[in-house]
Design a protein around this motif. Structure first.
Motif, PDB file in Angstrom:
ATOM      1  N   GLU A   1      -0.016  -9.726  -7.993  1.00  0.00           N
ATOM      2  CA  GLU A   1       1.225  -9.474  -7.401  1.00  0.00           C
ATOM      3  C   GLU A   1       1.005  -9.167  -5.828  1.00  0.00           C
ATOM      4  O   GLU A   1       1.735  -9.732  -5.016  1.00  0.00           O
ATOM      5  CB  GLU A   1       1.911  -8.035  -7.794  1.00  0.00           C
ATOM      6  N   MET A   2      -0.215  -8.391  -5.412  1.00  0.00           N
ATOM      7  CA  MET A   2      -0.584  -8.673  -4.075  1.00  0.00           C
ATOM      8  C   MET A   2      -0.582  -9.848  -3.333  1.00  0.00           C
ATOM      9  O   MET A   2      -0.153 -10.321  -2.289  1.00  0.00           O
ATOM     10  CB  MET A   2      -1.740  -7.697  -3.755  1.00  0.00           C
TER      11      MET A   2
ATOM     12  N   ARG B   1       4.980  -6.623 -13.218  1.00  0.00           N
ATOM     13  CA  ARG B   1       6.206  -5.512 -12.481  1.00  0.00           C
ATOM     14  C   ARG B   1       7.445  -6.428 -12.672  1.00  0.00           C
ATOM     15  O   ARG B   1       7.684  -7.618 -12.216  1.00  0.00           O
ATOM     16  CB  ARG B   1       6.158  -5.203 -11.454  1.00  0.00           C
TER      17      ARG B   1
ATOM     18  N   GLN C   1       1.537   0.893  -8.734  1.00  0.00           N
ATOM     19  CA  GLN C   1       0.668   0.238  -7.710  1.00  0.00           C
ATOM     20  C   GLN C   1       0.849  -1.445  -8.067  1.00  0.00           C
ATOM     21  O   GLN C   1       1.136  -1.723  -9.331  1.00  0.00           O
ATOM     22  CB  GLN C   1      -0.847   0.373  -8.091  1.00  0.00           C
ATOM     23  N   LEU C   2       0.407  -2.092  -7.145  1.00  0.00           N
ATOM     24  CA  LEU C   2       0.735  -3.404  -7.225  1.00  0.00           C
ATOM     25  C   LEU C   2      -0.537  -4.183  -7.854  1.00  0.00           C
ATOM     26  O   LEU C   2      -1.690  -3.790  -7.542  1.00  0.00           O
ATOM     27  CB  LEU C   2       0.931  -4.184  -5.893  1.00  0.00           C
TER      28      LEU C   2
ATOM     29  N   VAL D   1       2.676 -12.128 -12.671  1.00  0.00           N
ATOM     30  CA  VAL D   1       3.145 -10.949 -12.357  1.00  0.00           C
ATOM     31  C   VAL D   1       3.570 -10.300 -13.576  1.00  0.00           C
ATOM     32  O   VAL D   1       4.219 -10.679 -14.411  1.00  0.00           O
ATOM     33  CB  VAL D   1       4.186 -11.105 -11.211  1.00  0.00           C
TER      34      VAL D   1
ATOM     35  N   ILE E   1       9.275  -7.391  -9.406  1.00  0.00           N
ATOM     36  CA  ILE E   1       8.571  -8.749  -8.601  1.00  0.00           C
ATOM     37  C   ILE E   1       8.765  -9.996  -9.417  1.00  0.00           C
ATOM     38  O   ILE E   1       8.921 -11.023  -8.819  1.00  0.00           O
ATOM     39  CB  ILE E   1       6.942  -8.172  -8.253  1.00  0.00           C
TER      40      ILE E   1
ATOM     41  N   ALA F   1       4.892   0.395  -1.879  1.00  0.00           N
ATOM     42  CA  ALA F   1       3.620   0.362  -2.488  1.00  0.00           C
ATOM     43  C   ALA F   1       2.570   0.987  -1.354  1.00  0.00           C
ATOM     44  O   ALA F   1       1.423   0.766  -1.561  1.00  0.00           O
ATOM     45  CB  ALA F   1       3.282  -0.703  -2.763  1.00  0.00           C
TER      46      ALA F   1
END
Length: 337
Positions: free
Chosen positions: A15-16, A120, A10-11, A118, A123, A70
């Motif tokens: 990140e979103m 991930r 999941q973000l 962030v 990303i 995602a």
């Protein structure tokens, strides 16, 4: 190069938020640059516009892939409906260089902040790449501005005769009268913010000419006046130390009244760019040791913040403002039982 991860993790909120803002901003940039490319004669400037548009398209594609993986809804952003490629030329070629410099600053301010937020790897790598690409864009833009003798550079000041230390509180306490001269960082941020306002004023001068809605036109006119007010105030700080101020570039705006952009795009554009100015004014205030300069930046920041809020209200009234990702509203969930 693909930045899509193979798992379905999941973000995070960061990140979103950063991907969402980057996506919407680059859909707007793609629209604007596609119009500029319809009206450019200088081959060197055209190559830079094409490079910048290519970056927008790459980032849009990369983020769409991440969002699809995602199961995150793709934002609408801005589309071909927000740009009229058949509209007459609104700006001269040299204006595009100043615009790209402004656009690059806005992008870098988002990308540089995203990298430490962030988690991930794919990303984070994406934002590292966007920052590197945008830095390369800025280098190319600045090189061409210098070659055309059109760069807005801060003045040269003499180097100190030796290392010295501050011994009086008066170094900080300058509000009225004859205080100490501006130091290098203060000059740099006065110039940098004036540069932003000068470019913003030229952009918005064109927007005022072509806006369809009277309410939008009045809002844009107010932004133009705010740009000029801040230019005058910062210029006054420089002139008191015998330092020159950069020149306006309003002459690079043509008198066309046929709009190449939707009112939605133009209002959002100014919200986005004025939001960047909020960050720039805050940065200038944090690095200014003279209290009068810091106070000026803080005042400018407040005025711009109020302007951005009013623009957001116009977007909401017209149903133009997309909902960014947000946390769960627990009160609403409980009310649903």
């Amino acid at each position: 190069m693909s930045f899509v991860k193979t798992d379905q993790s999941q973000l995070t909120a960061a990140e979103m938020g950063k991907l969402w803002a980057t996506y919407v901003g680059n859909t707007m940039g793609k629209c604007v640059l596609s119009y500029y490319l319809q009206h450019v004669n200088d081959k060197e400037i055209k190559k830079i516009l094409q490079f910048a548009q290519g970056l927008c398209e790459d980032y849009i594609q990369d983020i769409e892939a991440i969002f699809k993986q995602a199961a995150f809804p793709i934002p609408v952003g801005f589309t071909k409906d927000d740009v009229n490629l058949e509209a007459p030329r609104l700006y001269e070629d040299d204006f595009y260089l100043h615009y790209l410099q402004y656009l690059g600053k806005a992008g870098m301010s988002i990308y540089s902040v995203a990298i430490p937020l962030v988690t991930r790897k794919d990303i984070r790598d994406f934002f590292v790449k966007t920052l590197h690409d945008t830095s390369q864009l800025m280098v190319r833009v600045n090189d061409v501005l210098l070659s055309k003798n059109a760069s807005i550079n801060p003045p040269v000041i003499p180097p100190p005769e030796g290392v010295d230390f501050i011994t009086k509180q008066s170094f900080l306490n300058v509000f009225f009268g004859n205080g100490r001269p501006l130091q290098g960082l203060e000059i740099a941020h006065l110039y940098g913010n004036m540069n932003n306002d000068i470019t913003s004023k030229a952009i918005i001068t064109g927007f005022v000419q072509v806006a369809k809605s009277e309410k939008v036109r009045q809002y844009l006119e107010r932004g133009k006046n705010l740009n000029q007010k801040h230019i005058d105030q910062m210029s006054d700080k420089l002139s008191k130390d015998g330092l020159p101020s950069p020149s306006l570039i309003d002459h690079l705006v043509r008198p066309s009244t046929e709009s190449p952009f939707s009112d939605k795009l133009m209002v959002y554009h100014k919200i986005d760019m004025f939001a960047m100015k909020i960050r720039e004014y805050a940065n200038g205030a944090s690095l200014s040791a003279r209290k009068d300069v810091a106070a000026l930046f803080a005042k400018c920041q407040l005025q711009v913040s109020l302007y951005v809020e009013d623009g957001a209200n116009i977007m909401i009234d017209h149903g133009w403002l997309e909902q960014p990702p947000e946390a769960i509203d627990r009160d609403e969930v409980q009310a649903g039982h």
